[in-house]
Design a protein around this motif. Structure first.
Motif, PDB file in Angstrom:
ATOM      1  N   THR A 144       0.777  -1.921   0.186  1.00 42.78           N
ATOM      2  CA  THR A 144      -0.455   0.299   0.246  1.00 42.78           C
ATOM      3  C   THR A 144       0.968   1.592   0.186  1.00 42.78           C
ATOM      4  N   THR A 145       2.223   1.086   0.185  1.00 44.28           N
ATOM      5  CA  THR A 145       3.271   1.969   0.566  1.00 44.28           C
ATOM      6  C   THR A 145       4.364   1.777  -0.304  1.00 44.28           C
ATOM      7  N   VAL A 146       5.036   1.940  -1.234  1.00 45.15           N
ATOM      8  CA  VAL A 146       6.458   2.475  -2.426  1.00 45.15           C
ATOM      9  C   VAL A 146       7.501   3.269  -2.429  1.00 45.15           C
ATOM     10  N   GLU A 147       7.900   3.078  -1.985  1.00 45.98           N
ATOM     11  CA  GLU A 147       9.146   4.704  -2.347  1.00 45.98           C
ATOM     12  C   GLU A 147       9.702   3.899  -3.943  1.00 45.98           C
ATOM     13  N   VAL A 148       9.825   5.133  -4.091  1.00 45.43           N
ATOM     14  CA  VAL A 148      10.060   5.096  -5.930  1.00 45.43           C
ATOM     15  C   VAL A 148      11.641   6.453  -5.576  1.00 45.43           C
ATOM     16  N   LYS A 149      12.868   5.357  -5.839  1.00 47.98           N
ATOM     17  CA  LYS A 149      13.986   6.692  -6.599  1.00 47.98           C
ATOM     18  C   LYS A 149      14.167   7.145  -7.828  1.00 47.98           C
ATOM     19  N   SER A 150      14.584   7.966  -7.938  1.00 48.41           N
ATOM     20  CA  SER A 150      15.522   8.642  -9.389  1.00 48.41           C
ATOM     21  C   SER A 150      16.263   8.046  -9.673  1.00 48.41           C
ATOM     22  N   GLY A 151      17.129   8.556 -10.387  1.00 47.15           N
ATOM     23  CA  GLY A 151      19.157   8.051 -10.576  1.00 47.15           C
ATOM     24  C   GLY A 151      19.171   7.873 -12.127  1.00 47.15           C
ATOM     25  N   TYR A 152      17.935   7.582 -12.385  1.00 46.38           N
ATOM     26  CA  TYR A 152      19.014   7.241 -14.176  1.00 46.38           C
ATOM     27  C   TYR A 152      18.156   8.365 -15.502  1.00 46.38           C
ATOM     28  N   GLY A 153      18.247   9.599 -14.713  1.00 46.03           N
ATOM     29  CA  GLY A 153      18.502  10.578 -15.424  1.00 46.03           C
ATOM     30  C   GLY A 153      19.602  11.067 -15.266  1.00 46.03           C
ATOM     31  N   LEU A 154      20.057  11.696 -13.938  1.00 41.30           N
ATOM     32  CA  LEU A 154      21.192  11.847 -13.651  1.00 41.30           C
ATOM     33  C   LEU A 154      21.678  13.732 -14.592  1.00 41.30           C
TER      34      LEU A 154
END
Ligand code: DI6
Ligand code: FE
Length: 411
Positions: A144-154
Protein backbone atom coordinates in the motif's frame (compact mmCIF):
# COMPACT_ATOMS: atom_id res chain seq x y z
CA UNK A 1 -6.49 3.62 -18.26
CA UNK A 2 -6.06 3.46 -14.51
CA UNK A 3 -8.24 3.71 -11.46
CA UNK A 4 -9.38 7.19 -10.64
CA UNK A 5 -8.45 8.00 -7.10
CA UNK A 6 -11.58 8.84 -5.17
CA UNK A 7 -11.41 10.54 -1.82
CA UNK A 8 -12.29 8.04 0.91
CA UNK A 9 -16.03 8.47 1.41
CA UNK A 10 -17.32 9.78 4.71
CA UNK A 11 -18.35 6.54 6.33
CA UNK A 12 -17.42 3.88 8.80
CA UNK A 13 -16.18 0.50 7.71
CA UNK A 14 -15.56 -2.45 9.98
CA UNK A 15 -13.54 -5.57 9.24
CA UNK A 16 -14.62 -8.16 11.78
CA UNK A 17 -14.00 -11.83 12.52
CA UNK A 18 -10.29 -11.41 11.79
CA UNK A 19 -6.97 -12.32 13.34
CA UNK A 20 -4.84 -9.21 13.55
CA UNK A 21 -1.06 -8.93 13.32
CA UNK A 22 -1.09 -5.29 14.39
CA UNK A 23 2.71 -4.83 14.47
CA UNK A 24 2.05 -2.47 17.38
CA UNK A 25 5.25 -1.77 19.36
CA UNK A 26 3.08 -1.74 22.49
CA UNK A 27 2.45 -5.48 22.09
CA UNK A 28 5.00 -8.32 21.95
CA UNK A 29 6.03 -9.93 18.65
CA UNK A 30 3.67 -9.26 15.78
CA UNK A 31 1.13 -7.68 18.12
CA UNK A 32 -1.39 -10.45 17.53
CA UNK A 33 -5.03 -10.03 18.47
CA UNK A 34 -7.20 -13.13 17.95
CA UNK A 35 -10.92 -12.51 17.32
CA UNK A 36 -10.09 -8.98 16.24
CA UNK A 37 -11.80 -6.17 14.41
CA UNK A 38 -10.72 -2.94 12.77
CA UNK A 39 -12.92 0.09 12.27
CA UNK A 40 -12.06 2.99 9.98
CA UNK A 41 -13.67 6.37 9.44
CA UNK A 42 -12.64 8.42 6.42
CA UNK A 43 -9.74 6.11 5.78
CA UNK A 44 -8.29 6.33 9.30
CA UNK A 45 -8.29 3.58 11.90
CA UNK A 46 -10.58 4.48 14.82
CA UNK A 47 -10.48 1.05 16.44
CA UNK A 48 -8.15 -1.95 16.23
CA UNK A 49 -8.59 -4.58 18.90
CA UNK A 50 -10.67 -7.45 20.19
CA UNK A 51 -14.03 -7.60 18.43
CA UNK A 52 -15.79 -7.97 21.78
CA UNK A 53 -14.50 -4.51 22.72
CA UNK A 54 -15.71 -2.74 19.58
CA UNK A 55 -17.68 0.30 20.84
CA UNK A 56 -21.40 0.20 20.00
CA UNK A 57 -21.41 3.75 18.64
CA UNK A 58 -18.70 2.81 16.11
CA UNK A 59 -20.60 -0.32 15.05
CA UNK A 60 -23.82 1.61 14.41
CA UNK A 61 -24.32 2.53 10.72
CA UNK A 62 -21.06 0.95 9.67
CA UNK A 63 -20.50 -1.11 6.57
CA UNK A 64 -19.29 -4.44 7.95
CA UNK A 65 -16.99 -6.90 6.21
CA UNK A 66 -16.80 -10.44 7.63
CA UNK A 67 -13.19 -11.62 7.24
CA UNK A 68 -14.15 -15.23 8.05
CA UNK A 69 -11.19 -15.71 10.36
CA UNK A 70 -8.56 -14.47 7.91
CA UNK A 71 -5.40 -12.70 9.03
CA UNK A 72 -5.03 -8.95 8.61
CA UNK A 73 -1.63 -7.25 8.57
CA UNK A 74 -0.85 -3.62 7.84
CA UNK A 75 -0.59 -2.99 4.09
CA UNK A 76 2.96 -3.86 3.07
CA UNK A 77 5.55 -1.14 2.45
CA UNK A 78 8.37 -1.46 -0.08
CA UNK A 79 10.74 1.19 1.28
CA UNK A 80 13.52 0.95 -1.35
CA UNK A 81 12.85 0.71 -5.10
CA UNK A 82 14.12 2.08 -8.38
CA UNK A 83 10.72 1.20 -9.87
CA UNK A 84 10.75 3.98 -12.47
CA UNK A 85 13.09 2.87 -15.23
CA UNK A 86 12.94 2.21 -18.95
CA UNK A 87 13.57 -1.09 -20.66
CA UNK A 88 15.43 -3.85 -18.91
CA UNK A 89 18.88 -5.44 -18.85
CA UNK A 90 17.99 -9.07 -19.58
CA UNK A 91 20.64 -8.97 -22.33
CA UNK A 92 23.34 -8.19 -19.77
CA UNK A 93 22.02 -10.96 -17.59
CA UNK A 94 22.54 -13.38 -20.47
CA UNK A 95 26.04 -12.02 -21.08
CA UNK A 96 26.96 -12.49 -17.46
CA UNK A 97 25.57 -16.02 -17.47
CA UNK A 98 27.78 -16.68 -20.48
CA UNK A 99 30.78 -15.60 -18.41
CA UNK A 100 31.15 -11.86 -19.07
CA UNK A 101 32.25 -9.74 -16.13
CA UNK A 102 30.49 -6.55 -15.00
CA UNK A 103 33.38 -4.52 -16.48
CA UNK A 104 33.08 -6.27 -19.83
CA UNK A 105 29.36 -5.61 -19.89
CA UNK A 106 30.02 -1.95 -19.08
CA UNK A 107 32.63 -1.67 -21.85
CA UNK A 108 30.07 -2.60 -24.49
CA UNK A 109 27.67 0.09 -23.29
CA UNK A 110 25.92 -1.92 -20.60
CA UNK A 111 25.50 -1.22 -16.90
CA UNK A 112 23.80 1.78 -15.33
CA UNK A 113 24.63 3.92 -18.39
CA UNK A 114 22.41 1.78 -20.60
CA UNK A 115 19.49 2.42 -18.24
CA UNK A 116 20.33 6.13 -18.28
CA UNK A 117 20.23 6.12 -22.09
CA UNK A 118 16.88 4.31 -22.13
CA UNK A 119 15.31 6.56 -19.51
CA UNK A 120 16.43 9.74 -21.23
CA UNK A 121 14.84 8.51 -24.48
CA UNK A 122 11.47 7.80 -22.82
CA UNK A 123 8.76 10.40 -22.23
CA UNK A 124 7.20 10.82 -18.80
CA UNK A 125 4.02 9.05 -20.00
CA UNK A 126 6.08 6.22 -21.43
CA UNK A 127 7.93 5.84 -18.11
CA UNK A 128 4.64 5.64 -16.25
CA UNK A 129 3.32 3.11 -18.77
CA UNK A 130 6.40 0.92 -18.41
CA UNK A 131 6.43 1.16 -14.62
CA UNK A 132 2.76 0.40 -13.91
CA UNK A 133 3.09 -3.39 -14.42
CA UNK A 134 5.88 -3.46 -11.83
CA UNK A 135 3.81 -1.38 -9.43
CA UNK A 136 0.80 -3.63 -10.05
CA UNK A 137 2.90 -6.69 -9.19
CA UNK A 138 3.74 -5.13 -5.81
CA UNK A 139 0.15 -4.04 -5.24
CA UNK A 140 -1.13 -7.56 -6.02
CA UNK A 141 0.80 -8.76 -2.97
CA UNK A 142 -0.69 -6.22 -0.59
CA UNK A 143 1.70 -3.28 -0.94
CA UNK A 144 0.00 0.00 0.00
CA UNK A 145 3.08 2.28 0.18
CA UNK A 146 6.09 2.28 -2.11
CA UNK A 147 9.24 4.37 -2.22
CA UNK A 148 10.51 5.25 -5.71
CA UNK A 149 13.95 6.66 -6.49
CA UNK A 150 15.23 8.63 -9.45
CA UNK A 151 18.86 8.12 -10.45
CA UNK A 152 18.70 7.03 -14.07
CA UNK A 153 18.22 10.58 -15.39
CA UNK A 154 21.36 12.22 -13.99
CA UNK A 155 20.52 15.66 -15.33
CA UNK A 156 17.82 18.05 -14.18
CA UNK A 157 15.29 17.41 -16.94
CA UNK A 158 15.50 13.64 -16.68
CA UNK A 159 15.68 13.42 -12.90
CA UNK A 160 12.62 15.70 -12.69
CA UNK A 161 10.88 13.57 -15.32
CA UNK A 162 11.55 10.41 -13.28
CA UNK A 163 10.21 11.94 -10.08
CA UNK A 164 7.13 13.34 -11.83
CA UNK A 165 6.49 9.88 -13.26
CA UNK A 166 6.81 8.47 -9.73
CA UNK A 167 4.29 11.00 -8.39
CA UNK A 168 1.98 10.13 -11.29
CA UNK A 169 2.03 6.45 -10.23
CA UNK A 170 0.36 7.53 -7.00
CA UNK A 171 -2.43 9.13 -9.00
CA UNK A 172 -2.91 6.13 -11.28
CA UNK A 173 -3.29 3.59 -8.49
CA UNK A 174 -4.65 3.41 -4.93
CA UNK A 175 -1.18 3.45 -3.34
CA UNK A 176 1.00 5.95 -1.48
CA UNK A 177 4.23 6.89 -3.25
CA UNK A 178 7.25 8.44 -1.52
CA UNK A 179 9.96 9.79 -3.81
CA UNK A 180 13.72 9.96 -3.31
CA UNK A 181 16.06 12.03 -5.46
CA UNK A 182 19.10 9.86 -6.23
CA UNK A 183 21.14 12.28 -8.34
CA UNK A 184 24.35 10.97 -6.79
CA UNK A 185 23.77 7.48 -8.20
CA UNK A 186 26.26 7.18 -11.05
CA UNK A 187 28.38 9.34 -13.29
CA UNK A 188 26.63 10.19 -16.58
CA UNK A 189 28.67 9.87 -19.81
CA UNK A 190 28.79 13.64 -20.40
CA UNK A 191 30.55 14.15 -17.05
CA UNK A 192 33.64 12.67 -18.72
CA UNK A 193 34.93 11.06 -15.54
CA UNK A 194 34.85 14.19 -13.38
CA UNK A 195 33.00 13.04 -10.26
CA UNK A 196 33.64 16.22 -8.24
CA UNK A 197 32.27 18.46 -10.97
CA UNK A 198 29.19 16.26 -11.33
CA UNK A 199 28.59 16.26 -7.56
CA UNK A 200 28.85 20.05 -7.52
CA UNK A 201 26.21 20.17 -10.22
CA UNK A 202 23.94 17.74 -8.33
CA UNK A 203 24.27 19.73 -5.09
CA UNK A 204 24.17 23.28 -6.47
CA UNK A 205 21.93 23.03 -9.54
CA UNK A 206 19.85 19.88 -9.80
CA UNK A 207 18.91 19.37 -6.14
CA UNK A 208 17.69 22.93 -5.47
CA UNK A 209 15.53 22.82 -8.62
CA UNK A 210 14.08 19.44 -7.65
CA UNK A 211 13.40 20.75 -4.14
CA UNK A 212 11.73 23.90 -5.46
CA UNK A 213 9.24 21.71 -7.34
CA UNK A 214 8.67 19.53 -4.23
CA UNK A 215 9.54 16.47 -6.26
CA UNK A 216 11.65 14.76 -3.60
CA UNK A 217 10.45 13.52 -0.20
CA UNK A 218 14.02 12.45 0.56
CA UNK A 219 17.51 12.55 -0.98
CA UNK A 220 19.53 9.38 -1.50
CA UNK A 221 23.09 8.69 -2.65
CA UNK A 222 25.28 5.76 -3.66
CA UNK A 223 28.42 5.73 -1.51
CA UNK A 224 30.75 3.21 -3.11
CA UNK A 225 34.06 2.90 -4.95
CA UNK A 226 32.21 2.55 -8.27
CA UNK A 227 30.01 5.53 -7.36
CA UNK A 228 30.77 8.37 -4.92
CA UNK A 229 33.05 8.91 -1.92
CA UNK A 230 31.94 9.92 1.57
CA UNK A 231 33.21 13.47 0.88
CA UNK A 232 31.20 13.68 -2.31
CA UNK A 233 28.06 12.35 -0.61
CA UNK A 234 28.60 14.79 2.28
CA UNK A 235 28.65 17.63 -0.21
CA UNK A 236 25.16 16.62 -1.43
CA UNK A 237 23.87 15.91 2.08
CA UNK A 238 25.01 19.30 3.44
CA UNK A 239 22.92 20.99 0.79
CA UNK A 240 20.01 18.60 1.42
CA UNK A 241 20.02 19.37 5.14
CA UNK A 242 20.03 23.09 4.42
CA UNK A 243 16.92 22.55 2.30
CA UNK A 244 15.24 20.68 5.17
CA UNK A 245 14.92 17.38 3.30
CA UNK A 246 15.70 14.05 5.00
CA UNK A 247 18.46 11.81 3.64
CA UNK A 248 19.04 8.10 3.14
CA UNK A 249 22.03 6.28 1.68
CA UNK A 250 23.10 3.22 -0.33
CA UNK A 251 25.91 2.28 2.02
CA UNK A 252 28.54 -0.43 2.38
CA UNK A 253 27.09 -2.59 -0.41
CA UNK A 254 30.33 -3.73 -2.07
CA UNK A 255 32.94 -2.38 0.35
CA UNK A 256 33.17 -0.47 3.60
CA UNK A 257 33.78 3.23 2.97
CA UNK A 258 32.09 4.13 6.25
CA UNK A 259 28.77 4.80 4.54
CA UNK A 260 26.60 3.63 7.45
CA UNK A 261 28.42 5.93 9.87
CA UNK A 262 28.12 8.81 7.40
CA UNK A 263 24.38 8.24 7.06
CA UNK A 264 24.04 8.19 10.85
CA UNK A 265 26.00 11.46 11.13
CA UNK A 266 23.36 13.12 8.96
CA UNK A 267 20.51 11.56 10.95
CA UNK A 268 19.49 9.57 7.88
CA UNK A 269 16.09 7.91 7.80
CA UNK A 270 17.83 4.77 6.58
CA UNK A 271 21.08 3.25 5.36
CA UNK A 272 20.52 0.51 2.83
CA UNK A 273 22.33 -2.69 1.68
CA UNK A 274 25.02 -2.72 4.45
CA UNK A 275 26.72 -6.01 3.55
CA UNK A 276 30.11 -4.57 4.60
CA UNK A 277 28.98 -2.50 7.60
CA UNK A 278 31.11 -2.91 10.74
CA UNK A 279 30.37 -2.51 14.43
CA UNK A 280 31.11 1.23 14.48
CA UNK A 281 28.64 1.73 11.66
CA UNK A 282 25.98 -0.34 13.39
CA UNK A 283 26.41 1.46 16.71
CA UNK A 284 26.26 4.85 15.01
CA UNK A 285 23.06 3.84 13.21
CA UNK A 286 21.43 2.65 16.42
CA UNK A 287 22.30 5.95 18.16
CA UNK A 288 20.91 8.01 15.28
CA UNK A 289 17.78 5.90 14.85
CA UNK A 290 18.78 5.21 11.25
CA UNK A 291 16.91 2.16 9.93
CA UNK A 292 18.95 -0.65 8.32
CA UNK A 293 17.21 -1.56 5.07
CA UNK A 294 18.18 -5.10 4.09
CA UNK A 295 18.05 -5.86 0.36
CA UNK A 296 18.47 -9.59 -0.30
CA UNK A 297 17.43 -9.28 -3.96
CA UNK A 298 20.64 -7.48 -4.96
CA UNK A 299 22.77 -9.79 -2.81
CA UNK A 300 21.22 -12.79 -4.57
CA UNK A 301 21.25 -11.41 -8.10
CA UNK A 302 24.89 -10.28 -8.14
CA UNK A 303 25.90 -13.41 -6.22
CA UNK A 304 27.44 -11.39 -3.42
CA UNK A 305 28.92 -13.61 -0.75
CA UNK A 306 29.34 -11.16 2.13
CA UNK A 307 26.14 -11.12 4.18
CA UNK A 308 24.94 -8.05 6.05
CA UNK A 309 25.86 -8.32 9.77
CA UNK A 310 22.35 -9.04 11.03
CA UNK A 311 23.48 -10.16 14.50
CA UNK A 312 25.54 -6.98 14.86
CA UNK A 313 22.42 -4.93 14.07
CA UNK A 314 20.38 -6.91 16.62
CA UNK A 315 23.05 -6.53 19.31
CA UNK A 316 23.42 -2.81 18.67
CA UNK A 317 19.64 -2.30 18.65
CA UNK A 318 19.39 -1.18 15.02
CA UNK A 319 15.87 -1.20 13.60
CA UNK A 320 15.71 -3.37 10.45
CA UNK A 321 13.50 -3.16 7.36
CA UNK A 322 13.39 -5.35 4.25
CA UNK A 323 12.78 -4.14 0.68
CA UNK A 324 12.99 -5.27 -2.96
CA UNK A 325 15.52 -2.72 -4.33
CA UNK A 326 13.63 -3.31 -7.62
CA UNK A 327 16.04 -2.08 -10.33
CA UNK A 328 17.02 -3.31 -13.79
CA UNK A 329 20.69 -3.92 -13.02
CA UNK A 330 21.07 -5.72 -9.72
CA UNK A 331 17.60 -6.64 -8.44
CA UNK A 332 14.84 -7.11 -11.02
CA UNK A 333 12.52 -8.13 -8.20
CA UNK A 334 8.88 -7.14 -7.82
CA UNK A 335 7.76 -9.46 -5.02
CA UNK A 336 8.01 -8.32 -1.43
CA UNK A 337 6.81 -11.78 -0.31
CA UNK A 338 9.71 -13.48 -2.10
CA UNK A 339 12.04 -10.79 -0.72
CA UNK A 340 11.05 -11.79 2.81
CA UNK A 341 11.75 -15.43 2.02
CA UNK A 342 15.20 -14.45 0.71
CA UNK A 343 15.92 -12.35 3.81
CA UNK A 344 15.01 -15.27 6.05
CA UNK A 345 16.72 -17.99 4.02
CA UNK A 346 19.88 -16.10 3.04
CA UNK A 347 20.43 -13.93 6.12
CA UNK A 348 18.63 -15.75 8.96
CA UNK A 349 16.24 -12.87 9.53
CA UNK A 350 13.31 -14.21 11.57
CA UNK A 351 9.69 -14.30 10.43
CA UNK A 352 8.91 -11.61 12.98
CA UNK A 353 11.78 -9.39 11.78
CA UNK A 354 10.69 -9.87 8.14
CA UNK A 355 7.05 -8.98 8.78
CA UNK A 356 7.85 -6.01 11.00
CA UNK A 357 10.50 -5.09 8.41
CA UNK A 358 7.98 -4.67 5.60
CA UNK A 359 5.44 -2.84 7.76
CA UNK A 360 6.30 -0.87 10.89
CA UNK A 361 10.04 -0.50 10.30
CA UNK A 362 9.62 0.18 6.58
CA UNK A 363 7.31 3.05 7.53
CA UNK A 364 10.01 4.39 9.87
CA UNK A 365 12.54 4.17 7.03
CA UNK A 366 10.28 6.51 5.05
CA UNK A 367 9.51 8.90 7.92
CA UNK A 368 5.91 7.63 7.92
CA UNK A 369 5.73 5.97 11.32
CA UNK A 370 2.85 8.20 12.47
CA UNK A 371 0.83 7.50 9.31
CA UNK A 372 1.06 3.83 8.36
CA UNK A 373 2.83 0.53 9.05
CA UNK A 374 0.80 -0.69 12.05
CA UNK A 375 -2.85 -1.41 12.81
CA UNK A 376 -3.30 1.23 15.47
CA UNK A 377 -5.59 4.09 16.31
CA UNK A 378 -5.05 7.12 14.08
CA UNK A 379 -3.08 5.31 11.37
CA UNK A 380 -4.25 5.08 7.77
CA UNK A 381 -6.55 2.12 7.17
CA UNK A 382 -3.96 0.39 4.95
CA UNK A 383 -4.66 -3.32 5.28
CA UNK A 384 -3.68 -6.61 3.69
CA UNK A 385 -6.09 -9.49 4.29
CA UNK A 386 -4.59 -12.94 3.82
CA UNK A 387 -5.79 -16.51 3.22
CA UNK A 388 -3.29 -18.04 5.63
CA UNK A 389 -3.34 -20.04 8.86
CA UNK A 390 -0.26 -18.41 10.37
CA UNK A 391 1.78 -15.31 9.52
CA UNK A 392 4.91 -17.39 8.87
CA UNK A 393 3.29 -18.55 5.60
CA UNK A 394 3.92 -15.08 4.16
CA UNK A 395 7.66 -15.65 4.55
CA UNK A 396 7.76 -19.41 3.96
CA UNK A 397 6.29 -19.73 0.49
CA UNK A 398 8.15 -18.92 -2.72
CA UNK A 399 6.13 -17.60 -5.64
CA UNK A 400 2.67 -18.04 -4.13
CA UNK A 401 0.39 -15.15 -3.34
CA UNK A 402 -2.20 -15.70 -0.59
CA UNK A 403 -3.59 -12.14 -0.65
CA UNK A 404 -7.38 -12.13 -0.26
CA UNK A 405 -7.96 -8.37 -0.33
CA UNK A 406 -6.10 -5.12 0.05
CA UNK A 407 -7.33 -1.87 1.52
CA UNK A 408 -5.69 1.51 0.93
CA UNK A 409 -6.89 4.36 3.17
CA UNK A 410 -10.11 2.53 3.92
CA UNK A 411 -10.90 1.63 0.31
N1 DI6 B 1 22.94 -0.03 -6.04
C1 DI6 B 1 22.87 -0.98 -6.94
O1 DI6 B 1 23.09 -2.13 -6.76
C2 DI6 B 1 22.43 -0.35 -8.13
N2 DI6 B 1 22.28 0.99 -7.83
C3 DI6 B 1 22.57 1.12 -6.60
O2 DI6 B 1 22.54 2.20 -6.04
C4 DI6 B 1 22.71 -0.74 -9.48
C5 DI6 B 1 21.82 -0.03 -10.42
C6 DI6 B 1 21.93 -0.56 -11.82
O3 DI6 B 1 22.81 -1.35 -12.13
O4 DI6 B 1 21.08 -0.15 -12.62
FE1 FE C 1 19.00 0.59 -4.57
Amino acid sequence: MGVSKRQATVNTRIWRNARLATMSPALPGLGVIEHGAIAAVDGKIVFAGAEAELPANVAANAETIDCEGRWITPGLIDCHTHLVHAGNRANEFEMRLAGATYEEVARVGGGVVSSVRALRAASEDELVRQTLPRLDALIAEGVTTVEVKSGYGLDLANEAKSLRAARQLGRERLVSVKTSFLGAHALPPEAAGDKDAFIAKVADEILPAIAAEHLADAVDGFCEGIAFSTDQISRVFDKTKALGIPVKLHADQLSNLGGAALAARYGALSADHLEYTDQDGAVAMAKAGTVAVILPGAYYFIRETKKPPIQLFRDAGVVMAVATDCNPGTSPLTSLLLTMNMAATLFGITVEECLIGVTRNAATALGLSSETGTLELGKSADLAIWDIERPAELVYRMGFNPLHARVWRGE
